[in-house]
Design a protein around this motif. Structure first.
Motif, PDB file in Angstrom:
ATOM      1  N   ALA A  58       0.826  -1.210   0.000  1.00 30.32           N
ATOM      2  CA  ALA A  58       0.000   0.000   0.000  1.00 30.32           C
ATOM      3  C   ALA A  58       0.859   1.258   0.000  1.00 30.32           C
ATOM      4  CB  ALA A  58      -0.935  -0.011   1.203  1.00 30.32           C
ATOM      5  N   THR A  59       1.929   1.246   0.777  1.00 35.02           N
ATOM      6  CA  THR A  59       2.819   2.412   0.831  1.00 35.02           C
ATOM      7  C   THR A  59       3.501   2.636  -0.513  1.00 35.02           C
ATOM      8  OG1 THR A  59       3.205   1.985   3.176  1.00 35.02           O
ATOM      9  CG2 THR A  59       4.765   3.444   2.070  1.00 35.02           C
ATOM     10  N   SER A  60       3.923   1.573  -1.158  1.00 33.35           N
ATOM     11  CA  SER A  60       4.555   1.695  -2.483  1.00 33.35           C
ATOM     12  C   SER A  60       3.581   2.280  -3.498  1.00 33.35           C
ATOM     13  CB  SER A  60       5.033   0.334  -2.974  1.00 33.35           C
ATOM     14  OG  SER A  60       5.960  -0.212  -2.088  1.00 33.35           O
ATOM     15  N   LEU A  65       1.841   6.880  -6.804  1.00 30.00           N
ATOM     16  CA  LEU A  65       0.794   7.801  -7.250  1.00 30.00           C
ATOM     17  C   LEU A  65       1.127   9.246  -6.897  1.00 30.00           C
ATOM     18  CD1 LEU A  65      -2.444   5.804  -6.400  1.00 30.00           C
ATOM     19  CD2 LEU A  65      -1.523   6.311  -8.662  1.00 30.00           C
ATOM     20  N   ALA A  66       1.721   9.452  -5.719  1.00 29.19           N
ATOM     21  CA  ALA A  66       2.045  10.809  -5.287  1.00 29.19           C
ATOM     22  C   ALA A  66       3.172  11.417  -6.120  1.00 29.19           C
ATOM     23  CB  ALA A  66       2.428  10.815  -3.813  1.00 29.19           C
ATOM     24  N   THR A  67       4.114  10.603  -6.554  1.00 35.43           N
ATOM     25  CA  THR A  67       5.256  11.158  -7.272  1.00 35.43           C
ATOM     26  C   THR A  67       5.028  11.266  -8.780  1.00 35.43           C
ATOM     27  OG1 THR A  67       6.266   8.954  -7.399  1.00 35.43           O
ATOM     28  CG2 THR A  67       6.934  10.376  -5.582  1.00 35.43           C
ATOM     29  N   TYR A  68       4.313  10.335  -9.383  1.00 36.29           N
ATOM     30  CA  TYR A  68       4.182  10.351 -10.831  1.00 36.29           C
ATOM     31  C   TYR A  68       2.753  10.144 -11.318  1.00 36.29           C
ATOM     32  CZ  TYR A  68       6.156  10.093 -15.494  1.00 36.29           C
ATOM     33  OH  TYR A  68       6.480  10.350 -16.778  1.00 36.29           O
ATOM     34  N   VAL A  72       0.765  10.507 -15.300  1.00 37.36           N
ATOM     35  CA  VAL A  72       0.103   9.382 -15.964  1.00 37.36           C
ATOM     36  C   VAL A  72      -1.356   9.722 -16.238  1.00 37.36           C
ATOM     37  CG1 VAL A  72      -0.616   6.979 -15.700  1.00 37.36           C
ATOM     38  CG2 VAL A  72       1.673   7.677 -15.004  1.00 37.36           C
ATOM     39  N   THR A  73      -2.029  10.296 -15.259  1.00 37.51           N
ATOM     40  CA  THR A  73      -3.432  10.664 -15.418  1.00 37.51           C
ATOM     41  C   THR A  73      -3.601  11.709 -16.509  1.00 37.51           C
ATOM     42  OG1 THR A  73      -3.810  10.200 -13.094  1.00 37.51           O
ATOM     43  CG2 THR A  73      -5.459  11.533 -14.216  1.00 37.51           C
TER      44      THR A  73
END
Length: 104
Positions: A58-60, A65-68, A72-73
């Motif tokens: 979950a942390t990974s 998501l927070a960094t990249y 992507v979105t």
């Protein structure tokens, strides 16, 4: 305001929850299997992942998501496909249903 606007705000959240559960499972499964083989010397047929494996998965996902995640979105949602609100709603609904049915 477009009539599908409220649905378009809720469907990605549903899709994100469904996808997130699957992605954490995909990350946790191999790690748990490797840990089980290391600890017992053999792979059991039934394996319950330790909590720390779930936390790492979950942390990974959150860090990724927070960094990249924004890039992507933006690439998938704006640059690759030009969607109208009704087409966006149909795409989100179809994605959610496919993931939900395939994960059963």
């Amino acid at each position: 305001m477009h009539p599908l606007w409220s649905r378009m705000l809720l469907d990605p959240k549903h899709c994100m929850c469904v996808c997130t559960v699957g992605e954490v499972g995909f990350m946790t499964g191999p790690l748990s299997a490797i840990y089980d083989i290391y600890m017992s010397g053999a792979l059991n047929k039934s394996l319950t992942p330790p909590i720390w494996c779930l936390v790492i998965g979950a942390t990974s996902l959150v860090i990724g998501l927070a960094t990249y995640g924004y890039n992507v979105t933006r690439t998938m949602g704006v640059q690759m496909a030009k969607l109208s609100p009704s087409r966006g709603f149909a795409a989100e609904l179809a994605t959610s249903l496919v993931i939900l049915v395939a994960s059963q």
